[in-house]
Design an enzyme around this catalytic site. Structure first.
Site, PDB file in Angstrom:
ATOM      1  N   ASP A 138      -9.778   1.943  -4.348  1.00  0.00           N
ATOM      2  CA  ASP A 138      -8.864   1.861  -3.207  1.00  0.00           C
ATOM      3  C   ASP A 138      -8.066   3.173  -3.154  1.00  0.00           C
ATOM      4  O   ASP A 138      -8.652   4.238  -3.023  1.00  0.00           O
ATOM      5  CB  ASP A 138      -7.971   0.622  -3.366  1.00  0.00           C
ATOM      6  CG  ASP A 138      -7.326   0.169  -2.068  1.00  0.00           C
ATOM      7  OD1 ASP A 138      -6.999   1.024  -1.231  1.00  0.00           O
ATOM      8  OD2 ASP A 138      -7.119  -1.045  -1.895  1.00  0.00           O
ATOM      9  N   ARG A 154      -7.693   0.206  13.153  1.00  0.00           N
ATOM     10  CA  ARG A 154      -6.327   0.574  12.775  1.00  0.00           C
ATOM     11  C   ARG A 154      -6.335   1.742  11.793  1.00  0.00           C
ATOM     12  O   ARG A 154      -7.346   2.041  11.152  1.00  0.00           O
ATOM     13  CB  ARG A 154      -5.604  -0.605  12.138  1.00  0.00           C
ATOM     14  CG  ARG A 154      -6.150  -1.038  10.774  1.00  0.00           C
ATOM     15  CD  ARG A 154      -5.183  -2.013  10.095  1.00  0.00           C
ATOM     16  NE  ARG A 154      -5.682  -2.567   8.840  1.00  0.00           N
ATOM     17  CZ  ARG A 154      -5.594  -1.978   7.658  1.00  0.00           C
ATOM     18  NH1 ARG A 154      -5.090  -0.755   7.557  1.00  0.00           N
ATOM     19  NH2 ARG A 154      -6.044  -2.586   6.565  1.00  0.00           N
ATOM     20  N   ASN A 186     -10.023   5.300   2.551  1.00  0.00           N
ATOM     21  CA  ASN A 186      -8.964   4.986   1.602  1.00  0.00           C
ATOM     22  C   ASN A 186      -8.476   6.230   0.881  1.00  0.00           C
ATOM     23  O   ASN A 186      -8.203   7.237   1.506  1.00  0.00           O
ATOM     24  CB  ASN A 186      -9.434   3.881   0.640  1.00  0.00           C
ATOM     25  CG  ASN A 186      -8.656   2.597   0.846  1.00  0.00           C
ATOM     26  OD1 ASN A 186      -7.446   2.616   0.966  1.00  0.00           O
ATOM     27  ND2 ASN A 186      -9.359   1.482   0.901  1.00  0.00           N
ATOM     28  N   GLU A 245       0.836  -1.204   0.000  1.00  0.00           N
ATOM     29  CA  GLU A 245       0.000   0.000   0.000  1.00  0.00           C
ATOM     30  C   GLU A 245       0.872   1.255   0.000  1.00  0.00           C
ATOM     31  O   GLU A 245       2.088   1.198   0.111  1.00  0.00           O
ATOM     32  CB  GLU A 245      -0.900   0.024   1.245  1.00  0.00           C
ATOM     33  CG  GLU A 245      -2.329  -0.460   1.005  1.00  0.00           C
ATOM     34  CD  GLU A 245      -3.183   0.550   0.258  1.00  0.00           C
ATOM     35  OE1 GLU A 245      -2.657   1.603  -0.190  1.00  0.00           O
ATOM     36  OE2 GLU A 245      -4.391   0.308   0.106  1.00  0.00           O
TER      37      GLU A 245
END
Length: 281
Positions: free
Chosen positions: A192, A96, A144, A16
């Site tokens: 995303d 998280r 995101n 990521e």
């Protein structure tokens, strides 16, 4: 468009957050669940890997050197001498940090999500260098991609399960007037991470879509980068001239991942990126 190349062959569980650091001339990227911070120098090919204190959703350069990290239990600072300290410590059981981005004013917009992806369990917050945190959106599921138009007057945002890239008006007072820029059609994957180029177009990675798409500011699809890795996670422009599109991928949850799943890919000369501000903290 030039086909993709393999920048770094890897097996990241959840690759990521590609981010170009113009000061060091390196690309930063992460394995969120592997708790790894990677760097890649495209000129020399040199790579580094370091462990992070917790699951890490984002790592961005700071104006004074070092990095700001969006971690499981909040946002922390990594100083140039590798000293770590919390900027905003806010542990929430089962939650998280996920993607984050630095706004034109140098603030960090940091997203969170629940590990079980419970609806509405995440947030998007704005943090300044003194540690002040303000929740901007409090009904988010998987926070995101976040990015700004070249003039800073628009902010683009993805809450992945909505299948949309949304756009807000943005100024020094905050964001308002949320509306969809584009909705990803059924079967094409889920939006995303994203990046905005110098033309004001939005590039968005499609999880379970094996592609990165470019949309004009009007929401028209005008380019598609097809990839063999189904779980495409995020994209960012890098390289000395910001012309190369770097793409992160994941292998988590795949029964038979493609050999390149978890690798860092690149499309040379894909376009022209925007210089990204450093975090003012």
């Amino acid at each position: 468009m030039t086909a993709y190349e393999v920048a770094v062959a890897a097996e990241a569980t959840l690759g990521e957050g590609p981010t170009w650091d113009p000061v060091t001339g390196r690309l930063l990227w992460l394995d969120i669940l592997g708790m790894r911070l990677h760097t890649y120098d495209p000129v020399t090919g040199r790579r580094t890997v370091r462990t992070t204190p917790q699951h890490v959703g984002a790592a961005k350069p700071r104006a004074g050197g070092g990095l700001v990290l969006n971690l499981r239990d909040g946002v922390g600072l990594l100083d140039p001498d590798d000293t770590f300290r919390w900027l905003h410590h806010e542990p929430v059981a089962g939650r998280r940090g996920n993607d984050a981005a630095v706004a034109p004013d140098g603030s960090l917009w940091a997203g969170t999500m629940r590990y079980d992806e419970a609806t509405g369990g995440g947030t998007l917050s704005r943090l300044t260098g003194d540690g002040t945190a303000r929740t901007v959106l409090d009904d988010v599921t998987v926070s995101n991609g976040t990015g700004w138009s070249p003039d800073g007057r628009l902010m683009y945002y993805v809450d992945t399960p909505t299948r949309r890239v949304d756009v807000f008006d943005h100024d020094s007072e905050g964001i308002r007037d949320r509306r969809p820029l584009v909705e990803i059609e059924e079967g094409a994957g889920y939006p995303d991470g994203l990046t905005v180029d110098a033309d004001g177009c939005v590039w968005v990675a499609l999880w379970d879509g094996g592609a990165v798409r470019r949309y004009t500011p009007e929401g028209t699809l005008d380019r598609v980068v097809s990839l063999p890795t189904p779980r495409t996670t995020a994209c960012a422009f890098g390289g000395p001239a910001l012309t190369d599109l770097y793409i992160t991928t994941a292998r988590t949850g795949l029964d038979a991942p493609h050999p390149l799943s978890g690798s860092l890919l690149v499309v040379p000369n894909a376009g022209k990126g925007l210089p990204q501000p450093a975090f003012e903290g």
